[in-house]
Design a protein around this motif. Structure first.
Motif, PDB file in Angstrom:
ATOM      1  N   VAL A   1      53.336 -75.868 -54.328  1.00  0.00           N
ATOM      2  CA  VAL A   1      53.120 -76.625 -53.165  1.00  0.00           C
ATOM      3  C   VAL A   1      51.781 -76.776 -52.761  1.00  0.00           C
ATOM      4  O   VAL A   1      51.219 -77.818 -52.205  1.00  0.00           O
ATOM      5  CB  VAL A   1      53.738 -75.815 -52.048  1.00  0.00           C
ATOM      6  N   SER A   2      50.807 -75.891 -52.916  1.00  0.00           N
ATOM      7  CA  SER A   2      49.344 -75.798 -52.815  1.00  0.00           C
ATOM      8  C   SER A   2      48.912 -76.993 -53.712  1.00  0.00           C
ATOM      9  O   SER A   2      47.897 -77.811 -53.087  1.00  0.00           O
ATOM     10  CB  SER A   2      48.572 -74.571 -52.954  1.00  0.00           C
ATOM     11  N   ILE A   3      49.265 -77.232 -55.006  1.00  0.00           N
ATOM     12  CA  ILE A   3      48.858 -78.560 -55.817  1.00  0.00           C
ATOM     13  C   ILE A   3      49.348 -79.591 -55.146  1.00  0.00           C
ATOM     14  O   ILE A   3      48.586 -80.704 -55.150  1.00  0.00           O
ATOM     15  CB  ILE A   3      49.262 -78.106 -57.055  1.00  0.00           C
ATOM     16  N   VAL A   4      50.302 -79.742 -54.843  1.00  0.00           N
ATOM     17  CA  VAL A   4      51.129 -80.848 -54.213  1.00  0.00           C
ATOM     18  C   VAL A   4      50.107 -81.209 -52.742  1.00  0.00           C
ATOM     19  O   VAL A   4      49.881 -82.540 -52.751  1.00  0.00           O
ATOM     20  CB  VAL A   4      52.253 -81.013 -53.538  1.00  0.00           C
ATOM     21  N   VAL A   5      49.860 -80.234 -52.090  1.00  0.00           N
ATOM     22  CA  VAL A   5      49.037 -80.537 -50.875  1.00  0.00           C
ATOM     23  C   VAL A   5      47.664 -81.052 -51.202  1.00  0.00           C
ATOM     24  O   VAL A   5      46.994 -82.183 -50.628  1.00  0.00           O
ATOM     25  CB  VAL A   5      48.607 -78.978 -49.997  1.00  0.00           C
ATOM     26  N   ARG A   6      46.998 -80.710 -52.504  1.00  0.00           N
ATOM     27  CA  ARG A   6      45.712 -81.020 -52.717  1.00  0.00           C
ATOM     28  C   ARG A   6      45.712 -82.599 -53.372  1.00  0.00           C
ATOM     29  O   ARG A   6      44.757 -83.470 -52.976  1.00  0.00           O
ATOM     30  CB  ARG A   6      45.043 -80.213 -53.807  1.00  0.00           C
ATOM     31  N   PHE A   7      46.933 -82.647 -54.029  1.00  0.00           N
ATOM     32  CA  PHE A   7      46.567 -84.192 -54.671  1.00  0.00           C
ATOM     33  C   PHE A   7      47.583 -85.098 -54.316  1.00  0.00           C
ATOM     34  O   PHE A   7      47.529 -86.259 -54.493  1.00  0.00           O
ATOM     35  CB  PHE A   7      47.097 -83.966 -56.279  1.00  0.00           C
ATOM     36  N   LEU A   8      48.674 -84.700 -53.580  1.00  0.00           N
ATOM     37  CA  LEU A   8      49.849 -85.787 -53.159  1.00  0.00           C
ATOM     38  C   LEU A   8      49.923 -85.446 -51.522  1.00  0.00           C
ATOM     39  O   LEU A   8      51.094 -85.975 -51.149  1.00  0.00           O
ATOM     40  CB  LEU A   8      50.980 -85.593 -53.955  1.00  0.00           C
ATOM     41  N   GLY A   9      49.260 -84.512 -50.966  1.00  0.00           N
ATOM     42  CA  GLY A   9      49.627 -84.399 -49.623  1.00  0.00           C
ATOM     43  C   GLY A   9      48.349 -84.442 -48.722  1.00  0.00           C
ATOM     44  O   GLY A   9      47.762 -85.562 -48.908  1.00  0.00           O
ATOM     45  N   SER A  10      47.771 -83.643 -47.838  1.00  0.00           N
ATOM     46  CA  SER A  10      46.860 -84.067 -46.898  1.00  0.00           C
ATOM     47  C   SER A  10      45.397 -84.081 -47.638  1.00  0.00           C
ATOM     48  O   SER A  10      44.408 -84.559 -46.915  1.00  0.00           O
ATOM     49  CB  SER A  10      46.701 -82.638 -45.848  1.00  0.00           C
ATOM     50  N   GLY A  11      45.336 -83.595 -48.712  1.00  0.00           N
ATOM     51  CA  GLY A  11      44.152 -83.503 -49.740  1.00  0.00           C
ATOM     52  C   GLY A  11      43.913 -84.756 -50.540  1.00  0.00           C
ATOM     53  O   GLY A  11      42.912 -84.863 -51.364  1.00  0.00           O
ATOM     54  N   ALA A  12      45.020 -85.645 -50.595  1.00  0.00           N
ATOM     55  CA  ALA A  12      45.064 -86.658 -51.469  1.00  0.00           C
ATOM     56  C   ALA A  12      44.001 -87.613 -51.223  1.00  0.00           C
ATOM     57  O   ALA A  12      43.683 -88.118 -50.004  1.00  0.00           O
ATOM     58  CB  ALA A  12      46.538 -87.491 -51.566  1.00  0.00           C
ATOM     59  N   ASP A  13      43.292 -88.209 -52.298  1.00  0.00           N
ATOM     60  CA  ASP A  13      42.338 -89.096 -52.067  1.00  0.00           C
ATOM     61  C   ASP A  13      42.664 -90.493 -52.577  1.00  0.00           C
ATOM     62  O   ASP A  13      43.713 -90.637 -52.895  1.00  0.00           O
ATOM     63  CB  ASP A  13      41.065 -88.773 -52.649  1.00  0.00           C
ATOM     64  N   THR A  14      41.835 -91.707 -52.473  1.00  0.00           N
ATOM     65  CA  THR A  14      42.143 -92.904 -52.799  1.00  0.00           C
ATOM     66  C   THR A  14      42.519 -92.972 -54.324  1.00  0.00           C
ATOM     67  O   THR A  14      43.597 -93.536 -54.659  1.00  0.00           O
ATOM     68  CB  THR A  14      41.039 -93.808 -52.709  1.00  0.00           C
ATOM     69  N   LEU A  15      42.089 -92.130 -55.441  1.00  0.00           N
ATOM     70  CA  LEU A  15      42.125 -92.060 -56.724  1.00  0.00           C
ATOM     71  C   LEU A  15      43.583 -91.616 -56.955  1.00  0.00           C
ATOM     72  O   LEU A  15      44.403 -92.215 -57.646  1.00  0.00           O
ATOM     73  CB  LEU A  15      41.142 -91.328 -57.443  1.00  0.00           C
TER      74      LEU A  15
END
Length: 407
Positions: free
Chosen positions: A356-370
């Motif tokens: 879940v933490s990985i998802v938060v970083r890359f597909l959640g609130s931490g997701a960036d434009t890339l």
């Protein structure tokens, strides 16, 4: 499969697909790209999943859906009546659940119209500029705080606050460790850190400010209204996938008998659809983690209250698909697939917080434009492969041709 069955499923799925695209489209139109990306990442289970992986699932389950519509319409006893009753029941239940979720009194920042958010300030006025603590930060600043911190870390669970005293456990007399509070403090190189009590109070004020504004219909965003209107379509989509999975398991022999030339494509589509859909509970859990860090873990109700149960149901759903996909093959392959499924499930349970933490970083609130662009690109490629025979031949080679003697 008859043309009527394929046309019916295409129309239904096309309408569902448009509803998936409509809400994020309105979000970007109403709030502009920068704020829309922030909101879309925070509520990624709504704004990122459905217009990307949700469309992949629709494309993946198109052929299985056509097979079942055709089979119930032509080969099942009282199939037409049973099909229509089932469709009406699923639609009614989906609508009821959607209304229940929409009745949640706690709203999101994007439920408030942009002009109001721009004029909203931290309380008391000037608190952030004067260096004194804020009772609650400006609404846009709070969600922006979360985005910036999420892009620097793997998950935000360490920012959860204990807002209720435990009467059965003695309070720790040692000095409390202070932490950054998204709901009260501007994010700087050396931000002021808060105690749990201070942050819990700020979180309540932050959520109350949103809820108070939302009560006034003139302050509600167009995005929020469209989301509420189209929410039944998303719930209906999830029920449709559940129904198809159950039918694939219970009526696998009928599918194999009536559509032997399509069985390999159905199996491949089911696996792709399952992989796409497994991200929905993960992104939902990612949203809950982000919401708990911003609004506080003490707030219950609405979608957040059913995420744990939904994750369990999705696990059972995936096992149903696994059972269907490999029961067609030899026993050794079936056993290996089931053992692999058990192993993956065990790892997922043990390391679920990390996932879940990985998802938060890359597909959640931490997701960036890339990461968002990569998600959109992969989803588009998957849809093309699933729906386009030419793209499918390029990726997986020529499809098996049916035996000349088969209907």
């Amino acid at each position: 499969m008859s043309f009527g069955a394929r046309a019916f499923v295409f129309i239904v799925y096309f309408v569902l697909g448009l509803s998936f695209l409509a809400v994020p489209g309105v979000l970007f139109w109403e709030f502009g790209p920068e704020k829309a990306l922030t909101f879309a990442a925070f509520d990624s289970h709504l704004f990122l999943f459905f217009p990307t992986l949700g469309l992949v699932a629709l494309a993946a389950f198109y052929v299985p859906s056509c097979a079942f519509v055709d089979m119930y319409w032509r080969h099942v006893s009282f199939g037409r009546l049973r099909f229509l009753i089932g469709l009406v029941v699923l639609g009614a239940v989906a609508t009821q659940i959607a209304f229940g979720l929409s009745a949640n009194p706690h709203r999101s920042v994007w439920d408030i119209k942009p002009a109001t958010l721009v004029t909203d300030k931290s309380e008391p006025a000037g608190c952030s500029d004067a260096g004194k603590p804020c009772e609650r930060i400006a609404l846009l600043d709070g969600v922006t705080n979360l985005t910036h911190v999420s892009q620097r870390r793997l998950g935000v669970r360490e920012f959860f606050r204990s807002c209720q005293a435990e009467p059965l456990i003695e309070a720790d007399t040692a000095e409390e460790t202070k932490r950054f509070c998204f709901a009260s403090t501007p994010l700087t190189d050396t931000p002021r850190l808060s105690t749990d009590a201070e942050c819990c109070q700020a979180q309540r004020r932050y959520q109350s400010a949103i809820d108070r504004l939302y009560v006034d219909p003139t302050q509600q965003s167009i995005t929020g209204r469209i989301h509420k209107l189209l929410l039944p379509s998303k719930v209906f989509f999830l029920f449709i996938l559940l129904a198809i999975s159950v039918l694939l398991t219970l009526r696998h022999s009928g599918v194999k008998r009536h559509y032997p030339d399509q069985i390999s494509r159905i199996e491949l589509s089911v696996i792709v659809g399952a992989v796409a859909m497994i991200f929905f509970p993960l992104m939902s859990q990612g949203y809950v983690q982000s919401a708990d860090a911003l609004f506080g873990v003490q707030q219950k109700g609405g979608f957040r209250s059913i995420v744990t149960l939904m994750s369990f149901l999705f696990g059972a759903w995936a096992m149903l698909l696994l059972l269907f996909s490999f029961r067609q093959h030899d026993q050794d392959l079936e056993l290996a697939a089931k053992l692999a499924g058990v192993a993956v499930s065990t790892i997922a349970v043990v390391k679920y917080d990390l996932l879940v933490s990985i998802v938060v970083r890359f597909l959640g609130s931490g997701a960036d434009t890339l990461s968002i662009a990569l998600l959109c690109g992969l989803a588009l490629a998957a849809v093309l492969v699933l729906l386009s025979p030419l793209a499918r031949r390029v990726v997986v080679g020529s499809e098996k041709q049916p035996h000349p003697g088969r209907a």
